[in-house]
Write an enzyme that holds these catalytic residues in place. Structure first.
Site, mmCIF file in Angstrom:
data_model
loop_
_atom_site.group_PDB
_atom_site.id
_atom_site.type_symbol
_atom_site.label_atom_id
_atom_site.label_comp_id
_atom_site.label_asym_id
_atom_site.label_seq_id
_atom_site.Cartn_x
_atom_site.Cartn_y
_atom_site.Cartn_z
ATOM 1 N N PRO A 230 0.684 -1.283 -0.173
ATOM 2 C CA PRO A 230 0.013 -0.066 0.011
ATOM 3 C C PRO A 230 0.740 1.229 0.021
ATOM 4 C CG PRO A 230 -0.836 -1.619 1.709
ATOM 5 C CD PRO A 230 0.643 -1.981 1.235
ATOM 6 N N GLU A 231 0.904 2.087 -1.255
ATOM 7 C CA GLU A 231 1.402 3.184 -1.211
ATOM 8 C C GLU A 231 0.327 4.358 -1.445
ATOM 9 O OE1 GLU A 231 4.354 3.186 -4.351
ATOM 10 O OE2 GLU A 231 4.729 1.162 -4.061
#
Length: 281
Positions: free
Chosen positions: A2-3
């Site tokens: 998750p960015e």
DNA sequence: CTGCGGTCCTGAAGGC
DNA sequence: TGCCTTCAGGACCGCA
């Protein structure tokens, strides 16, 4: 992993699902993941959900917030109760198994459903933080904010000879860009990941700034990326779709979509780094 | 200040 | 077939 686009997707999904509802109980199954006292949070209402860099911020009534960092394999899955009006997505079976899964480490019992925090590698965390302590997280500007200018980037790049890719991933300089989007933005800007930051020309910095914004917007548009070996899913349980649009990330040995050259891979700062030897200089 | 390597953790993949 | 080793990776920490 998750960015920014993945956390933004989680944020938007959860906003529709749980804002305005009250946390009735919290079950902590892995103590190191939940940092703080559940009692500080139980009984509080969820007033809003925000994002800062790669962190999700769940603002509660009173003076507290829950800050979530998903690191590599954190997930949040919202499962409405049977009979509950489904406000977002639909509770599809989680990877063909029941929740809680063996990777479920925290369960929030909320009005109308349960919110599961799952994390295979257990690098992620959830912290209970006072609202006035939120700015203690040392993060650079958000790529979508007005401080994120070519002049700002010229400033930070000019002061280091580190490879440009490592600078893009430095959270104290730019918030939210991780390995996937750093690789993608550098391809889009036609810049080699190994170039020393201070050697970038003004024209290239301009292109890179636009490329960062472009790939992050694309990532959000497709609901984030659920790449192979990566655990990211939306809180509805569905995968994101951006992985089908990767230009270089995880495409070593495959043909560049623009010129047909074989995409290369090297390790840079311990991270998989992908580029097209023809399109990037 | 920089840069390096170790640390956390698990499952997949490779070697023999 | 099965055991053992290696690897991936965000952020942080300690050391030179």
């Amino acid at each position: 992993m998750p960015e920014l686009p993945e956390v933004e997707t989680i944020k938007r999904t959860l906003q529709k699902a749980i804002v305005g509802k009250t946390i009735k109980n919290i079950e902590v199954r892995k103590a190191k993941i939940f940092q703080g006292e559940p009692q500080e949070v139980i009984g509080r209402k969820i007033e809003g959900i925000e994002r800062r860099g790669k962190m999700l911020i769940i603002k509660l009534s009173g003076d507290k917030a829950l800050v979530v960092h998903f690191k590599l394999t954190g997930q949040m899955v919202w499962v409405p109760e049977a009979g509950e009006q489904v406000t977002v997505g639909h509770p599809i079976p989680f990877a063909g198994t029941q929740l809680p899964a063996k990777t479920t480490h925290v369960i929030f019992d909320i009005d109308g459903g349960k919110l599961f925090y799952n994390d295979l590698r257990q690098f992620g965390w959830i912290k209970v933080v006072k609202l006035d302590q939120l700015d203690k997280f040392q993060l650079g500007p958000e790529p979508f904010d007005k401080e994120f200018t070519v002049e700002y980037l010229e400033g930070i790049f000019s002061r280091t000879s580190k490879p440009i890719k490592l600078v893009l991933m430095d959270q104290t300089k730019i918030a939210g860009v991780g390995n996937i989007y750093a690789n993608e933005a550098l391809f889009e800007a036609g810049i080699l990941p190994t170039r020393p930051a201070k050697k970038l020309r003004n024209e290239e910095i301009k292109k890179l700034k636009e490329a960062i914004i472009k790939v992050l917007e694309e990532g959000i548009k497709y609901g984030g990326s659920s790449a192979k070996d990566e655990a990211y899913i939306k809180p509805t349980g569905e995968p994101g779709g951006y992985q089908q649009h990767f230009r270089v990330y995880q495409r070593a040995g495959e043909k560049c979509r623009k010129c047909g050259t074989i995409i290369k891979r090297v390790n840079l700062g311990g991270r998989g780094t992908f580029w097209c030897p023809t399109c990037q200089k």
